[in-house]
Motif scaffolding. Structure first.
Motif, PDB file in Angstrom:
ATOM      1  N   ARG A  15       0.841  -1.190   0.000  1.00  0.00           N
ATOM      2  CA  ARG A  15       0.000   0.000   0.000  1.00  0.00           C
ATOM      3  C   ARG A  15       0.873   1.234   0.000  1.00  0.00           C
ATOM      4  N   THR A  16       0.485   2.220  -0.712  1.00  0.00           N
ATOM      5  CA  THR A  16       1.281   3.440  -0.794  1.00  0.00           C
ATOM      6  C   THR A  16       0.407   4.660  -0.553  1.00  0.00           C
ATOM      7  N   GLY A  17       1.044   5.753  -0.156  1.00  0.00           N
ATOM      8  CA  GLY A  17       0.331   7.008   0.000  1.00  0.00           C
ATOM      9  C   GLY A  17      -0.614   6.999   1.174  1.00  0.00           C
ATOM     10  N   ASN A  18      -1.620   7.853   1.101  1.00  0.00           N
ATOM     11  CA  ASN A  18      -2.552   8.023   2.200  1.00  0.00           C
ATOM     12  C   ASN A  18      -3.892   7.348   1.945  1.00  0.00           C
ATOM     13  N   GLU A  19      -3.916   6.339   1.083  1.00  0.00           N
ATOM     14  CA  GLU A  19      -5.165   5.671   0.750  1.00  0.00           C
ATOM     15  C   GLU A  19      -4.911   4.193   0.495  1.00  0.00           C
ATOM     16  N   GLU A  20      -5.773   3.358   1.034  1.00  0.00           N
ATOM     17  CA  GLU A  20      -5.724   1.935   0.710  1.00  0.00           C
ATOM     18  C   GLU A  20      -7.081   1.520   0.178  1.00  0.00           C
ATOM     19  N   VAL A  21      -7.053   0.677  -0.837  1.00  0.00           N
ATOM     20  CA  VAL A  21      -8.280   0.337  -1.559  1.00  0.00           C
ATOM     21  C   VAL A  21      -8.606  -1.131  -1.370  1.00  0.00           C
ATOM     22  N   GLU A  22      -9.843  -1.410  -1.039  1.00  0.00           N
ATOM     23  CA  GLU A  22     -10.355  -2.773  -0.904  1.00  0.00           C
ATOM     24  C   GLU A  22     -11.459  -2.959  -1.946  1.00  0.00           C
ATOM     25  N   TYR A  23     -11.349  -4.012  -2.743  1.00  0.00           N
ATOM     26  CA  TYR A  23     -12.346  -4.287  -3.775  1.00  0.00           C
ATOM     27  C   TYR A  23     -13.326  -5.341  -3.261  1.00  0.00           C
ATOM     28  N   LEU A  24     -14.591  -4.986  -3.218  1.00  0.00           N
ATOM     29  CA  LEU A  24     -15.627  -5.916  -2.784  1.00  0.00           C
ATOM     30  C   LEU A  24     -16.029  -6.800  -3.952  1.00  0.00           C
ATOM     31  N   SER A  25     -16.382  -8.038  -3.645  1.00  0.00           N
ATOM     32  CA  SER A  25     -16.719  -8.989  -4.702  1.00  0.00           C
ATOM     33  C   SER A  25     -18.047  -9.662  -4.388  1.00  0.00           C
ATOM     34  N   GLN A  26     -18.813  -9.946  -5.428  1.00  0.00           N
ATOM     35  CA  GLN A  26     -20.083 -10.641  -5.298  1.00  0.00           C
ATOM     36  C   GLN A  26     -20.069 -11.805  -6.272  1.00  0.00           C
ATOM     37  N   GLY A  27     -20.074 -13.019  -5.733  1.00  0.00           N
ATOM     38  CA  GLY A  27     -19.863 -14.196  -6.563  1.00  0.00           C
ATOM     39  C   GLY A  27     -20.834 -14.339  -7.712  1.00  0.00           C
ATOM     40  N   MET A  28     -22.095 -14.153  -7.456  1.00  0.00           N
ATOM     41  CA  MET A  28     -23.098 -14.332  -8.508  1.00  0.00           C
ATOM     42  C   MET A  28     -22.952 -13.304  -9.618  1.00  0.00           C
ATOM     43  N   LEU A  29     -22.536 -12.101  -9.256  1.00  0.00           N
ATOM     44  CA  LEU A  29     -22.438 -11.027 -10.233  1.00  0.00           C
ATOM     45  C   LEU A  29     -21.056 -10.888 -10.851  1.00  0.00           C
ATOM     46  N   ASP A  30     -20.004 -11.337 -10.148  1.00  0.00           N
ATOM     47  CA  ASP A  30     -18.633 -11.090 -10.606  1.00  0.00           C
ATOM     48  C   ASP A  30     -17.876 -12.338 -11.056  1.00  0.00           C
ATOM     49  N   ARG A  31     -18.399 -13.536 -10.775  1.00  0.00           N
ATOM     50  CA  ARG A  31     -17.667 -14.761 -11.123  1.00  0.00           C
ATOM     51  C   ARG A  31     -17.609 -14.940 -12.640  1.00  0.00           C
ATOM     52  N   THR A  32     -16.406 -15.189 -13.151  1.00  0.00           N
ATOM     53  CA  THR A  32     -16.220 -15.420 -14.581  1.00  0.00           C
ATOM     54  C   THR A  32     -16.225 -16.917 -14.874  1.00  0.00           C
ATOM     55  N   ALA A  33     -16.296 -17.265 -16.157  1.00  0.00           N
ATOM     56  CA  ALA A  33     -16.249 -18.674 -16.542  1.00  0.00           C
ATOM     57  C   ALA A  33     -14.930 -19.305 -16.114  1.00  0.00           C
ATOM     58  N   GLY A  34     -13.840 -18.535 -16.209  1.00  0.00           N
ATOM     59  CA  GLY A  34     -12.530 -19.037 -15.776  1.00  0.00           C
ATOM     60  C   GLY A  34     -12.487 -19.310 -14.285  1.00  0.00           C
ATOM     61  N   ASP A  35     -13.092 -18.419 -13.508  1.00  0.00           N
ATOM     62  CA  ASP A  35     -13.166 -18.627 -12.059  1.00  0.00           C
ATOM     63  C   ASP A  35     -13.922 -19.914 -11.746  1.00  0.00           C
ATOM     64  N   ALA A  36     -15.037 -20.116 -12.450  1.00  0.00           N
ATOM     65  CA  ALA A  36     -15.865 -21.294 -12.207  1.00  0.00           C
ATOM     66  C   ALA A  36     -15.105 -22.574 -12.535  1.00  0.00           C
ATOM     67  N   GLN A  37     -14.297 -22.551 -13.593  1.00  0.00           N
ATOM     68  CA  GLN A  37     -13.518 -23.734 -13.964  1.00  0.00           C
ATOM     69  C   GLN A  37     -12.465 -24.045 -12.897  1.00  0.00           C
ATOM     70  N   GLN A  38     -11.794 -22.989 -12.402  1.00  0.00           N
ATOM     71  CA  GLN A  38     -10.807 -23.201 -11.342  1.00  0.00           C
ATOM     72  C   GLN A  38     -11.462 -23.715 -10.076  1.00  0.00           C
ATOM     73  N   ARG A  39     -12.652 -23.206  -9.806  1.00  0.00           N
ATOM     74  CA  ARG A  39     -13.403 -23.627  -8.627  1.00  0.00           C
ATOM     75  C   ARG A  39     -13.682 -25.128  -8.680  1.00  0.00           C
ATOM     76  N   GLU A  40     -14.133 -25.604  -9.821  1.00  0.00           N
ATOM     77  CA  GLU A  40     -14.439 -27.014  -9.985  1.00  0.00           C
ATOM     78  C   GLU A  40     -13.166 -27.860  -9.949  1.00  0.00           C
ATOM     79  N   ALA A  41     -12.120 -27.415 -10.655  1.00  0.00           N
ATOM     80  CA  ALA A  41     -10.866 -28.169 -10.694  1.00  0.00           C
ATOM     81  C   ALA A  41     -10.266 -28.308  -9.303  1.00  0.00           C
ATOM     82  N   LEU A  42     -10.333 -27.232  -8.519  1.00  0.00           N
ATOM     83  CA  LEU A  42      -9.806 -27.256  -7.161  1.00  0.00           C
ATOM     84  C   LEU A  42     -10.538 -28.276  -6.308  1.00  0.00           C
ATOM     85  N   ALA A  43     -11.865 -28.271  -6.378  1.00  0.00           N
ATOM     86  CA  ALA A  43     -12.651 -29.175  -5.556  1.00  0.00           C
ATOM     87  C   ALA A  43     -12.383 -30.628  -5.920  1.00  0.00           C
ATOM     88  N   VAL A  44     -12.297 -30.915  -7.203  1.00  0.00           N
ATOM     89  CA  VAL A  44     -12.017 -32.278  -7.652  1.00  0.00           C
ATOM     90  C   VAL A  44     -10.642 -32.721  -7.164  1.00  0.00           C
TER      91      VAL A  44
END
Length: 458
Positions: free
Chosen positions: A232-261
C-alpha cells in the motif's frame, strides 16, 4: 492487500524432518533444526470487529502437551509453532469459545484474525422489508488497537455519515430494486472512511441492492511504517468488494471445480475421505487472495460464516425462502471445504474462484442463516459439495429445464424458461430459487434442485 508471506518447502532426504532424530511422540529431537511458524492471532468480536481483550487461548501441541496464551487489550498475541499440527481453543468473557488448528513448518508467518460470537448478540439483525431503500451502517476501529474510532467521516456513494463515540455510523437512502435481466447488473458505489492521522480506507464495487448492510472497517495509522511493506502506498488503501453471482467469470468457475475435484482426490488418496454427517463448528477462510492463494486467515464459527457471507453469493433483497435455501447451500459448501481444505492453513478462499465471503453483512442473510441453523445437504452419508450457479436454464437439457443431462439430472424448471444460461447448470439455480420463493419454502426449493441428484436435506 496484505503481504504475501514466504512459503517454505521442506526438501532433502525427501522431507527434511524425516531424517531428523525423533522423540517418542514423533517430534524432532533437535528443535533448532525444526521449521518454526509464527502464528499472529487477533481476537475480535464478530459483530463489531473490536478487540476481545484478555482473550484466552489454550494450545495443544502435536505431542499432546498443553499451554496457555493470553491476548493483550488489543486482542493480539503470537505463538511460535514448530513442526506439526497445533490445536487452539479461543475464548473470551461473554463469548462462545471457538476451536481451530494450524500446521507449522509450511508458512513462516500465519496472520489469523479470530472472530468470536457473543453469547448474547445485542446487534440482532433488523428485519427490512423496504424494497426501495438501502441502509449502510457499521463500526470503525483503529487497526492496531482494534478499538472504536469516533468522529470518522464517511462518504457512502455521495451520502455522508460520521461515527459516534462507539465507532458506529448509519445512513439510509433510496435505491432501485435489481433487474431480473441477467445482463443488467445493479449500480455500484464507492465507500470511504477518512480521519486525520489515518490512511483513508476505500471500498469499491459495493452493489446497491435494497436492504440493511453492516460494515467493519479498520483504519491504519498513517505513521505506521511497517504497514507499508504490504504494497500500500500514499494516504489511501483500496479494498475491492466482490459478489460471486455477479462477478464470477467462466474461468473462475472452472478453477473452482478443478480445485474441488483435486481436493477430493487428494483426501481419498491419503485415506482421509470424510464421511462426516455432522457439521464442523468452525472454518478457516483465506483472505487477501489471488484466486486460491491467500496471505491471511479469518477464523469464525461455521454459522457466522454462513450468515456474514451469504450476501456475497446471493442477492440479499430476494425473498426469505430463496435466501434460506441459499444459506443451506452456502453452509454445506463451506463445511465440505473444512473436510477438504484448500491449503494446510486455510480451508477455503474468499474469492470467486471458491466461495466469496466478506466482512460486511446483510440483515436479511443473517436472518436466513439463523432460520436454517444447522441444516445442510448430504449425499451417500457425507456432507455434499453443494454446487449452484446463477441461471441453470437450458444448460444441456433444453429450455425450461435445469441440469446438464450428464453431470447433473434434467429438472423441469418452467419458471426459468426463456432465460439465458449463466453457469455450469449443476445443483441449484440461484435465479430459479428466487422465482420459486414466491410460493414455496426453502426445503421445497432445495429438494427441487438437489434431490434428483441423490442429495438430501439434513
Amino acid at each position: 492487500m496484505r503481504k504475501q508471506f514466504l512459503m517454505i518447502t521442506l526438501a532433502g532426504c525427501a522431507i527434511a524432518s524425516s531424517c531428523e532424530k525423533k522423540d517418542t511422540a514423533g517430534n524432532p529431537d533437535h528443535p533448532s533444526n525444526a521449521k518454526t511458524t509464527r502464528i499472529a492471532f487477533t481476537v475480535t468480536d464478530v459483530v463489531t470487529g473490536f478487540a476481545v481483550p484478555d482473550a484466552a487461548i489454550t494450545v495443544k501441541a502435536p505431542d499432546g502437551k498443553e499451554s496457555r496464551l493470553t491476548a493483550g487489550k488489543n486482542g493480539e498475541v503470537s505463538f511460535p509453532a514448530t513442526n506439526g499440527k497445533f490445536t487452539f481453543v479461543i475464548s473470551g468473557q461473554g463469548y462462545n469459545q471457538l476451536e481451530t488448528y494450524f500446521s507449522a513448518g509450511e508458512d513462516s508467518v500465519i496472520r489469523a484474525q479470530v472472530h468470536l460470537d457473543p453469547q448474547v448478540n445485542t446487534a440482532a439483525a433488523r428485519n427490512t422489508e423496504n424494497a426501495n431503500t438501502v441502509t449502510i451502517s457499521g463500526y470503525l476501529s483503529d487497526a492496531t488497537a482494534h478499538a472504536p474510532l469516533a468522529d470518522v467521516a464517511l462518504d457512502l456513494g455521495g451520502h455522508t455519515a460520521r461515527t459516534d463515540s462507539r465507532g458506529y455510523f448509519s445512513t439510509t437512502f433510496p435505491v432501485e430494486a435489481p433487474a431480473a435481466d441477467l445482463s443488467v447488473k445493479p449500480a455500484t458505489i464507492t465507500l470511504s472512511a477518512a480521519r486525520p492521522g489515518y490512511v483513508t480506507h476505500v471500498l469499491k464495487n459495493f452493489y446497491l441492492i435494497p436492504g440493511a448492510y453492516t460494515f467493519k472497517i479498520a483504519l491504519r495509522d498513517a505513521g505506521a511504517q511497517a504497514a507499508q511493506a504490504d504494497g500500500r502506498t500514499g494516504n489511501e488503501e483500496v479494498e475491492y468488494l466482490s459478489q460471486g453471482m455477479l462477478d464470477r467469470t467462466a474461468g473462475d468457475a472452472q478453477q473452482r471445480e478443478a480445485l474441488a475435484v483435486a481436493a477430493e482426490r487428494s483426501m481419498a488418496a491419503n485415506g482421509k475421505a470424510a464421511a462426516a454427517l455432522s457439521l464442523p463448528a468452525s472454518i478457516r477462510v483465506g483472505l487477501n487472495c489471488s484466486c486460491l492463494t491467500c496471505s491471511s486467515v479469518q477464523v469464525m464459527s461455521l454459522e457466522s460464516y454462513t450468515g456474514t457471507g451469504l450476501d456475497n453469493e446471493w442477492i440479499s433483497s430476494w425473498k426469505a425462502a430463496s435466501l434460506q435455501a441459499g444459506a443451506v447451500a452456502y453452509r454445506s459448501y463451506g463445511a465440505w471445504h473444512v473436510l477438504h481444505p484448500i491449503k494446510s492453513n486455510y480451508d477455503i478462499s474468499s474469492t470467486t474462484c471458491s466461495q466469496v465471503w466478506g466482512s460486511q453483512t446483510a440483515s436479511s442473510c443473517i436472518n436466513a442463516a439463523s432460520a436454517t441453523a444447522g441444516v445442510y445437504l448430504s449425499q451417500n452419508g457425507a456432507i455434499f459439495r453443494s454446487e449452484y450457479s446463477a441461471e441453470n436454464n437450458n444448460a444441456g437439457c433444453g429450455d425450461g429445464y435445469s441440469g446438464t443431462g450428464s453431470s447433473w439430472p434434467c429438472i423441469s424448471d418452467a419458471r426459468c424458461a426463456g432465460r439465458a444460461t449463466s453457469g455450469h447448470g449443476r445443483g441449484m439455480c440461484q435465479w430459479g430459487s428466487s422465482f420459486w420463493a414466491s410460493d414455496k419454502d426453502y426445503r421445497w426449493i432445495l429438494n427441487h434442485y438437489y434431490n434428483p441428484g441423490g442429495v438430501v436435506v439434513q
